[in-house]
Design an enzyme around this catalytic site. Structure first.
Site, short mmCIF file in Angstrom:
data_model
loop_
_atom_site.label_atom_id
_atom_site.label_comp_id
_atom_site.label_asym_id
_atom_site.label_seq_id
_atom_site.Cartn_x
_atom_site.Cartn_y
_atom_site.Cartn_z
N HIS A 219 -1.51 69.28 -41.13
CA HIS A 219 -2.28 70.16 -42.02
C HIS A 219 -2.00 69.87 -43.49
O HIS A 219 -2.45 70.60 -44.37
CB HIS A 219 -1.92 71.62 -41.68
CG HIS A 219 -2.88 72.63 -42.19
ND1 HIS A 219 -2.52 73.65 -43.03
CD2 HIS A 219 -4.21 72.78 -41.98
CE1 HIS A 219 -3.56 74.39 -43.31
NE2 HIS A 219 -4.61 73.89 -42.69
N LYS A 221 -2.00 68.19 -47.28
CA LYS A 221 -3.01 67.65 -48.19
C LYS A 221 -2.26 66.96 -49.32
O LYS A 221 -1.65 67.62 -50.17
CB LYS A 221 -3.90 68.76 -48.76
CG LYS A 221 -4.62 69.61 -47.68
CD LYS A 221 -3.86 70.86 -47.38
CE LYS A 221 -4.67 71.88 -46.60
NZ LYS A 221 -5.13 71.50 -45.29
N ASP A 226 0.58 55.69 -57.57
CA ASP A 226 1.62 54.85 -58.18
C ASP A 226 3.01 55.48 -58.13
O ASP A 226 3.91 55.09 -58.89
CB ASP A 226 1.26 54.52 -59.64
CG ASP A 226 0.05 53.60 -59.73
OD1 ASP A 226 -0.23 52.90 -58.75
OD2 ASP A 226 -0.61 53.58 -60.78
N HIS A 392 -9.07 80.94 -49.71
CA HIS A 392 -8.30 79.95 -48.95
C HIS A 392 -6.94 79.69 -49.59
O HIS A 392 -6.17 78.85 -49.13
CB HIS A 392 -9.11 78.64 -48.87
CG HIS A 392 -8.64 77.69 -47.82
ND1 HIS A 392 -8.08 76.47 -48.12
CD2 HIS A 392 -8.65 77.78 -46.47
CE1 HIS A 392 -7.76 75.84 -46.99
NE2 HIS A 392 -8.09 76.60 -45.98
N LYS A 394 -3.10 79.98 -50.58
CA LYS A 394 -1.91 80.32 -49.80
C LYS A 394 -0.73 80.44 -50.76
O LYS A 394 -0.12 79.43 -51.12
CB LYS A 394 -1.63 79.25 -48.74
CG LYS A 394 -2.88 78.85 -47.91
CD LYS A 394 -3.00 77.36 -47.88
CE LYS A 394 -4.26 76.83 -47.27
NZ LYS A 394 -4.77 77.39 -46.09
N ASP A 399 9.44 88.24 -56.39
CA ASP A 399 10.13 88.44 -57.66
C ASP A 399 9.86 87.27 -58.60
O ASP A 399 8.73 87.07 -59.03
CB ASP A 399 11.63 88.66 -57.44
CG ASP A 399 11.92 89.98 -56.75
OD1 ASP A 399 11.07 90.89 -56.83
OD2 ASP A 399 12.98 90.10 -56.12
#
Length: 473
Positions: A219, A221, A226, A392, A394, A399
């Site tokens: 999952h 991404k 470089d 979408h 997350k 704190d």
């Protein structure tokens, strides 16, 4: 004769029930979910269990890929990163001696890194333009890894640019998840391969099914250019992430670009995944260059999966909060420990606010999420439904720390998927994430307990059923 067939069928059914109970006795929630499926679909349910429920550690082929070479290389990389942390750079935030900071400093996977600069993107368009600009400027290599890659307008832009860079002599490696990108056509991949782009599929669906590892998905991404700039977050490559899908409309996400030592660990994550798929060990120093960033941010990259879960970190973020706990997630399916931690935080007087989508993309997960809302509302938590489009993003803000990346607040992300998150310590980054959270809050409608309790009985039944099956999502 007919009686014998009935007895044989009954014995077979009892054996199937006993097998699930014995094999899943440590995971009672999953055992209940699988038993429900077995009762609904007696033969098919057990076959499904056999092929998709096998524990990750049971795969000998995967265990063999735990190469000692990577562990030795990781130790050298950890030492190198520690050498870059000057004494006068160590901020009070990183040096706190509570349980959470002790956990972060002692995590066996990846250490806290210094000298970082972080840019936050709250929309897909800004993030994708930054990715494409960085890729266009690549001189040596481009590494890309996504759960979903689509052959649409956005996918075509990435494809053409990667082909051009490969033809210029830049090394281009592309990883995609076999399940998430199952609709990606062979023609798309062939055009890349013909231009010199190396591609790899993480657990192809058919092979994964028969090897009993279909349930484990990558999952992550990732984009690394470089070895000097890295991207991670919640976005995949597809037009819907630009808000162009009429079913969802505006797409709200959180993505990051980074410069500094954190990039080394984004790179490390990609190349260990590449090794798992292609069995190629790539540890040359050119892929791990000395970072030029003069930033002063501390960032910890958190690489998680079935063999190194993120659950302990999420739990610690919740139980360590003293004043505020803000959560954004498209899927809210906590396990019993997380649920208890949230209730305890609320009862302790902590400001707990959770934003979930109002428009679901997966209805069964949406109903499972709603099944947890009422008991947390009764405890004192505040829930909001995002109204502008699909949420979408997350993000967890505890704190003065924040955690964000690809992992959702659900059981699959906790234990079953390969994820990549980052923990942020810098005040400016935290402040920006808090600003984004409250902006989303202003575009959300609060769920009030008296009104929520009046929802239709059929919806409550759907929530109960979805919650029982939620350990399998």
């Amino acid at each position: 004769m007919q009686l014998l067939w009935i007895i044989a069928a009954l014995l077979l059914f009892i054996i199937q029930i006993a097998s699930i109970i014995i094999l899943e006795y440590r995971r009672s929630n999953k055992a209940i979910a699988w038993l429900i499926i077995l009762f609904l679909f007696p033969i098919f349910g057990f076959l499904l269990y056999y092929f998709v429920a096998k524990e990750y550690f049971c795969h000998r082929t995967l265990r063999r890929k735990k190469n000692r070479h990577w562990e030795s290389f990781k130790s050298d990389l950890i030492h190198r990163c520690k050498q870059r942390i000057a004494i006068d750079m160590v901020e009070e935030t990183v040096c706190q001696e509570d349980n959470l900071h002790a956990l972060l400093k002692n995590m066996p996977s990846i250490p806290i890194t210094a000298c970082n600069e972080t840019t936050i993107y709250a929309e897909g368009e800004q993030a994708f333009e930054a990715m494409l600009e960085s890729i266009a400027g690549a001189r040596h290599h481009i590494h890309i890894e996504f759960y979903i890659i689509r052959d649409d307008n956005l996918g075509t832009r990435f494809e053409r640019l990667l082909i051009r860079k490969a033809q210029e002599g830049v090394q281009v490696r592309l990883l995609y998840d076999g399940f998430g990108s199952r609709r990606l056509g062979k023609a798309f991949l062939k055009r890349l391969q013909d231009a010199g782009v190396e591609t790899g599929c993480f657990f192809p669906p058919v092979a994964a099914f028969f090897d009993k590892r279909l349930n484990y998905r990558n999952h992550r991404k990732i984009v690394v250019v470089d070895g000097k700039i890295g991207f991670l977050g919640g976005l995949n490559i597809g037009d819907e992430y630009l808000g162009k899908d009429p079913a969802f409309g505006y797409w709200r996400d959180t993505h990051f670009s980074m410069k500094g030592d954190a990039v080394l660990w984004i790179q490390y994550t990609f190349l260990t995944d590449w090794y798992l798929v292609k069995e190629q060990i790539i540890t040359d120093s050119v892929y791990y260059p000395v970072q030029e960033s003069q930033g002063r941010e501390f960032v910890q990259i958190v690489k998680s999966g079935p063999d190194e879960t993120i659950l302990e970190l999420i739990f610690s973020l919740i139980v360590s909060a003293k004043k505020r706990l803000y959560i954004e997630t498209p899927y809210f399916v906590p396990d019993p420990g997380i649920l208890l931690a949230l209730k305890t935080a609320v009862i302790s007087g902590i400001d707990v606010r959770i934003i979930i989508p109002d428009v679901p993309d997966k209805k069964i997960v949406y109903y499972a999420s709603l099944s947890y809302v009422q008991e947390l509302l009764q405890a004192g938590a505040r829930f909001y439904c995002y109204q502008k489009g699909f949420l979408h993003s997350k993000v967890i803000i505890s704190d003065n720390l924040a955690c964000s990346g690809s992992a959702n607040m659900d059981i699959r992300s906790f234990c079953g998927q390969f994820e990549l998150n980052a923990v942020f310590f810098d005040g400016k980054v935290i402040d920006r994430l808090v600003q984004d959270f409250f902006r989303d809050l202003s575009l959300s409608q609060e769920i009030l307990l008296p009104e929520f309790e009046k929802r239709p009985g059929i919806q409550k039944m759907k929530e109960v059923f979805a919650r029982l099956l939620s350990p399998l999502f």
